[in-house]
Design an enzyme around this catalytic site. Structure first.
Site, PDB file in Angstrom:
ATOM      1  N   LYS A   1      39.023  37.568  47.208  1.00 38.28           N
ATOM      2  CA  LYS A   1      39.996  36.799  47.797  1.00 38.28           C
ATOM      3  C   LYS A   1      40.528  37.072  49.525  1.00 38.28           C
ATOM      4  O   LYS A   1      40.523  36.265  50.212  1.00 38.28           O
ATOM      5  CB  LYS A   1      41.256  36.916  47.140  1.00 38.28           C
ATOM      6  CG  LYS A   1      41.566  35.873  45.882  1.00 38.28           C
ATOM      7  CD  LYS A   1      42.849  36.459  45.372  1.00 38.28           C
ATOM      8  CE  LYS A   1      42.840  37.923  44.771  1.00 38.28           C
ATOM      9  NZ  LYS A   1      43.950  38.529  44.535  1.00 38.28           N
TER      10      LYS A   1
ATOM     11  N   ARG B   1      51.212  34.197  41.288  1.00 42.02           N
ATOM     12  CA  ARG B   1      50.573  34.802  40.148  1.00 42.02           C
ATOM     13  C   ARG B   1      51.391  34.572  38.860  1.00 42.02           C
ATOM     14  O   ARG B   1      50.561  35.030  37.744  1.00 42.02           O
ATOM     15  CB  ARG B   1      50.492  36.278  40.498  1.00 42.02           C
ATOM     16  CG  ARG B   1      49.317  36.755  41.381  1.00 42.02           C
ATOM     17  CD  ARG B   1      49.642  38.514  41.087  1.00 42.02           C
ATOM     18  NE  ARG B   1      48.309  39.089  41.496  1.00 42.02           N
ATOM     19  CZ  ARG B   1      47.826  39.371  42.661  1.00 42.02           C
ATOM     20  NH1 ARG B   1      48.246  39.305  43.688  1.00 42.02           N
ATOM     21  NH2 ARG B   1      46.692  40.313  42.586  1.00 42.02           N
TER      22      ARG B   1
ATOM     23  N   ARG C   1      34.739  49.406  45.532  1.00 42.15           N
ATOM     24  CA  ARG C   1      35.581  49.624  46.265  1.00 42.15           C
ATOM     25  C   ARG C   1      36.319  50.912  46.277  1.00 42.15           C
ATOM     26  O   ARG C   1      36.904  51.555  47.102  1.00 42.15           O
ATOM     27  CB  ARG C   1      36.362  48.039  46.272  1.00 42.15           C
ATOM     28  CG  ARG C   1      37.701  48.169  47.334  1.00 42.15           C
ATOM     29  CD  ARG C   1      38.255  47.013  47.178  1.00 42.15           C
ATOM     30  NE  ARG C   1      39.162  46.812  46.204  1.00 42.15           N
ATOM     31  CZ  ARG C   1      39.985  45.859  45.781  1.00 42.15           C
ATOM     32  NH1 ARG C   1      39.696  44.566  46.348  1.00 42.15           N
ATOM     33  NH2 ARG C   1      40.752  45.756  44.896  1.00 42.15           N
TER      34      ARG C   1
ATOM     35  N   ARG D   1      41.421  52.916  46.886  1.00 45.73           N
ATOM     36  CA  ARG D   1      42.831  52.429  46.356  1.00 45.73           C
ATOM     37  C   ARG D   1      42.985  52.760  45.125  1.00 45.73           C
ATOM     38  O   ARG D   1      42.362  53.146  44.147  1.00 45.73           O
ATOM     39  CB  ARG D   1      42.424  50.855  46.286  1.00 45.73           C
ATOM     40  CG  ARG D   1      43.363  50.068  47.212  1.00 45.73           C
ATOM     41  CD  ARG D   1      42.965  48.450  47.091  1.00 45.73           C
ATOM     42  NE  ARG D   1      43.507  47.975  46.020  1.00 45.73           N
ATOM     43  CZ  ARG D   1      43.628  46.661  45.983  1.00 45.73           C
ATOM     44  NH1 ARG D   1      43.098  45.685  46.864  1.00 45.73           N
ATOM     45  NH2 ARG D   1      44.312  46.042  44.843  1.00 45.73           N
TER      46      ARG D   1
ATOM     47  N   ARG E   1      44.413  45.149  35.057  1.00 48.50           N
ATOM     48  CA  ARG E   1      44.727  44.133  35.978  1.00 48.50           C
ATOM     49  C   ARG E   1      43.883  42.931  35.550  1.00 48.50           C
ATOM     50  O   ARG E   1      44.388  41.711  35.865  1.00 48.50           O
ATOM     51  CB  ARG E   1      44.103  44.425  37.280  1.00 48.50           C
ATOM     52  CG  ARG E   1      45.055  45.320  38.032  1.00 48.50           C
ATOM     53  CD  ARG E   1      44.455  46.321  39.359  1.00 48.50           C
ATOM     54  NE  ARG E   1      43.885  45.731  40.134  1.00 48.50           N
ATOM     55  CZ  ARG E   1      43.074  46.318  41.001  1.00 48.50           C
ATOM     56  NH1 ARG E   1      42.539  47.335  40.721  1.00 48.50           N
ATOM     57  NH2 ARG E   1      42.376  45.487  41.858  1.00 48.50           N
TER      58      ARG E   1
HETATM   59  P1  ADP Z   1      43.572  42.264  43.695  1.00 44.71           P
HETATM   60  O1  ADP Z   1      42.724  41.618  44.517  1.00 44.71           O
HETATM   61  O2  ADP Z   1      43.021  43.609  43.215  1.00 44.71           O
HETATM   62  O3  ADP Z   1      44.196  41.352  42.338  1.00 44.71           O
HETATM   63  P2  ADP Z   1      46.213  42.517  45.396  1.00 44.71           P
HETATM   64  O4  ADP Z   1      45.947  43.286  46.622  1.00 44.71           O
HETATM   65  O5  ADP Z   1      46.220  40.874  45.736  1.00 44.71           O
HETATM   66  O6  ADP Z   1      44.687  42.874  44.385  1.00 44.71           O
HETATM   67  O7  ADP Z   1      47.231  42.915  44.404  1.00 44.71           O
HETATM   68  C1  ADP Z   1      47.517  44.139  44.204  1.00 44.71           C
HETATM   69  C2  ADP Z   1      48.476  44.437  43.217  1.00 44.71           C
HETATM   70  O8  ADP Z   1      49.911  44.109  43.897  1.00 44.71           O
HETATM   71  C3  ADP Z   1      48.458  43.605  42.064  1.00 44.71           C
HETATM   72  O9  ADP Z   1      47.689  44.295  40.898  1.00 44.71           O
HETATM   73  C4  ADP Z   1      49.941  43.590  41.765  1.00 44.71           C
HETATM   74  O10 ADP Z   1      50.431  45.022  41.035  1.00 44.71           O
HETATM   75  C5  ADP Z   1      50.756  43.528  42.971  1.00 44.71           C
HETATM   76  N1  ADP Z   1      50.932  42.099  43.405  1.00 44.71           N
HETATM   77  C6  ADP Z   1      50.281  41.169  44.351  1.00 44.71           C
HETATM   78  N2  ADP Z   1      50.587  40.154  44.605  1.00 44.71           N
HETATM   79  C7  ADP Z   1      51.431  39.913  43.414  1.00 44.71           C
HETATM   80  C8  ADP Z   1      52.154  38.649  42.888  1.00 44.71           C
HETATM   81  N3  ADP Z   1      52.016  37.656  43.446  1.00 44.71           N
HETATM   82  N4  ADP Z   1      53.187  38.985  42.033  1.00 44.71           N
HETATM   83  C9  ADP Z   1      53.245  40.268  41.329  1.00 44.71           C
HETATM   84  N5  ADP Z   1      52.590  41.195  41.688  1.00 44.71           N
HETATM   85  C10 ADP Z   1      51.983  41.290  42.712  1.00 44.71           C
END
Ligand code: ADP
Length: 192
Positions: free
Chosen positions: A13, A88, A127, A133, A144
């Site tokens: 993404k 989400r 990664r 991370r 996740r």
């Molecule tokens: P990934 O691509 O691994 O899903 P992101 O960088 O998009 O990682 O998100 C990392 C973390 O941040 C998620 O696993 C969650 O804990 C938190 N997070 C990100 N966006 C949201 C959201 N819209 N609602 C709730 N938690 C979020």
């Protein structure tokens, strides 16, 4: 252009979001990046969300929605935006629908990036080696994936029913996926 990009952890993404935002000249807003920035700088928000994120859980809707609402109110979002990682949950979907409706705005498309689960896990473990991370370890990755499948994947039906969904196969090189995404989006926009 008002766009969303959705996909499981590791689907790519963030990478494609950057390309998409550049193409349309709109800001790419990643809730994950915003949270990581706050964690790194140990802000009050960062301190609150660190443990949840490290455990692979979602941040509560009210906190996430407040951040997105503030960010979308910035002047650079006036012509358009790309949200990466939001919404989400169904609660966040309704928040965004209402937020836009109240301002007379509408989404143009929702890009959904699909990658096979085995490939996702491989990418995330790679990664972990490169970027370190805290949420890229085997246990958290599994969590996740589960949270995504349970809470976020069903949102695609909502956007499909509104005719907004652009279903994108995310396997291949970054360049291949980007070109495929641009082609499918052009087709989607032309058909409206
Ligand atoms: P990934 O691509 O691994 O899903 P992101 O960088 O998009 O990682 O998100 C990392 C973390 O941040 C998620 O696993 C969650 O804990 C938190 N997070 C990100 N966006 C949201 C959201 N819209 N609602 C709730 N938690 C979020």
């Amino acid at each position: 252009m008002k766009l969303l990009i959705m996909g499981a952890p590791g689907a790519g993404k963030g990478t494609q979001a950057t390309a998409l935002a550049e193409r349309y000249g709109v800001p790419a807003i990643s809730t994950g990046d915003i949270f990581r920035f706050n964690i790194r700088n140990q802000t009050p928000l960062g301190v609150k969300v660190k443990e949840m994120i490290d455990a692979g859980e979602y941040v509560p809707d009210d906190m996430t929605e407040a951040i997105v609402g503030d960010r979308l109110a910035e002047p650079d979002c006036e012509p358009g935006f790309l949200l990466d990682g939001f919404p989400r949950t169904m609660h966040q979907v309704f928040f965004l629908d209402r937020y836009l409706a109240e301002r007379g705005k509408k989404l143009d498309a929702v890009v959904s990036l699909h990658v096979e689960p085995e490939v996702l896990v491989e990418r995330l473990l790679a990664r972990a080696e490169e970027q370190g991370r805290a949420d890229d370890n085997a246990d958290t990755i599994r969590r996740r994936m589960e949270v995504y499948a349970g809470q976020t994947a069903p949102l695609l039906f909502h956007y499909e029913s509104k005719g907004l969904l652009v279903d994108l196969e995310g396997t291949g090189t970054v360049d291949e996926v980007r070109q495929r995404m641009f082609d499918q989006l052009d087709e989607h926009i032309a058909q409206r």
